[in-house]
Design an enzyme around this catalytic site. Structure first.
Site, short mmCIF file in Angstrom:
data_model
loop_
_atom_site.label_atom_id
_atom_site.label_comp_id
_atom_site.label_asym_id
_atom_site.label_seq_id
_atom_site.Cartn_x
_atom_site.Cartn_y
_atom_site.Cartn_z
CB CYS A 87 -0.99 -0.08 1.16
SG CYS A 87 -2.47 0.86 0.84
CG HIS A 187 -3.10 -3.01 4.23
ND1 HIS A 187 -2.02 -2.44 4.86
CD2 HIS A 187 -3.79 -1.99 3.66
CE1 HIS A 187 -2.05 -1.13 4.69
NE2 HIS A 187 -3.11 -0.84 3.96
CD GLU A 189 -0.15 -5.28 6.02
OE1 GLU A 189 0.04 -5.87 4.93
OE2 GLU A 189 -0.52 -4.11 6.09
N1 GLN Z 1 -3.55 6.39 0.89
C1 GLN Z 1 -2.30 6.12 1.53
C2 GLN Z 1 -1.17 6.86 0.84
O1 GLN Z 1 -1.37 7.45 -0.16
C3 GLN Z 1 -1.98 4.63 1.55
C4 GLN Z 1 -2.97 3.89 2.43
C5 GLN Z 1 -2.46 2.65 3.04
O2 GLN Z 1 -1.24 2.39 3.11
N2 GLN Z 1 -3.38 1.90 3.56
O3 GLN Z 1 -0.07 6.83 1.29
#
Ligand code: GLN
Length: 207
Positions: A87, A187, A189
């Protein structure tokens, strides 16, 4: 038995969840791991694996810059350190980043992986969702998307491992691998050890 030193970038984000997931993954594989929280350059010594967690990529980027980590992280990853970015971590590793609302962000990134990402491509926190995704070579993974990016383009040696149909953007990539680098828009994890096991296998030269 020797152990693999796993660094989890611990500037912001879901560090503990990754520590827990990689510990369980190692137990399942019968591998010893020794986990280090990476906050400063000296914590990078001797790492065999690196994990960059999810969270807020602009915060991770500015803290990494402030702590003098950007160049050193970039060198290690380019020179083959097996690295998983989830992410915000995937955003931090991408060569091209833009935001779905504000466009150019100018945020600090490592820019190591041949992927282009759109931040917050699936909407706001309230539009978070889960789905079962088939990941190439890994199997079905329950995937949690929380303000996730979409990987809209991958080039060079980058291999898309999973995708979803996005309502506006069409088919977008949600997991990808480029040699030693692995990224997921979601995610893992939070739900599975499969991706962390795959990462450890990359580190052991099995993937
Ligand atoms: N929207 C977040 C970003 O741009 C990422 C979100 C996340 O890691 N769950 O960094």
């Amino acid at each position: 038995m020797s152990s693999v030193r796993v660094g989890v970038l611990a500037l912001q984000g879901d560090v503990e969840e990754h520590e827990y997931a990689v510990k369980r993954a190692a137990e399942e594989l019968g591998v010893n791991v020794d986990i280090t929280r990476v906050k400063r350059v000296e914590h990078l010594n001797g790492l065999g694996v690196l994990i960059i967690p999810g969270g807020e990529s602009t915060t991770i980027g500015s803290l990494a810059r402030r702590n003098g980590l950007i160049d050193r992280l970039r060198d290690l990853i380019i020179n083959g350190l097996p690295t998983l970015g989830t992410c915000a971590g995937a955003i931090f590793m991408a060569k091209e980043v833009r935001d779905s609302v504000v466009g150019e962000t100018g945020q600090s990134i490592l820019g190591v992986m041949d992927i282009a990402v759109v931040r917050n491509a699936f909407g706001r926190q309230g539009e978070s969702f889960e789905s079962d995704l088939e990941i190439d070579g890994i199997g079905i993974v329950r995937s949690v998307f929380i303000r996730s990016p979409a990987i809209i383009r991958a080039w060079g040696n980058t291999r898309p491992l999973a995708s979803v149909m996005h309502p506006r953007l069409g088919n977008v990539i949600t997991a990808a691998q480029e040699n030693n680098m692995l990224t997921t828009a979601f995610h893992p994890e939070l739900t599975t050890t499969k991706i962390h096991k795959y990462l450890l296998e990359v580190a052991m030269g099995r993937q």
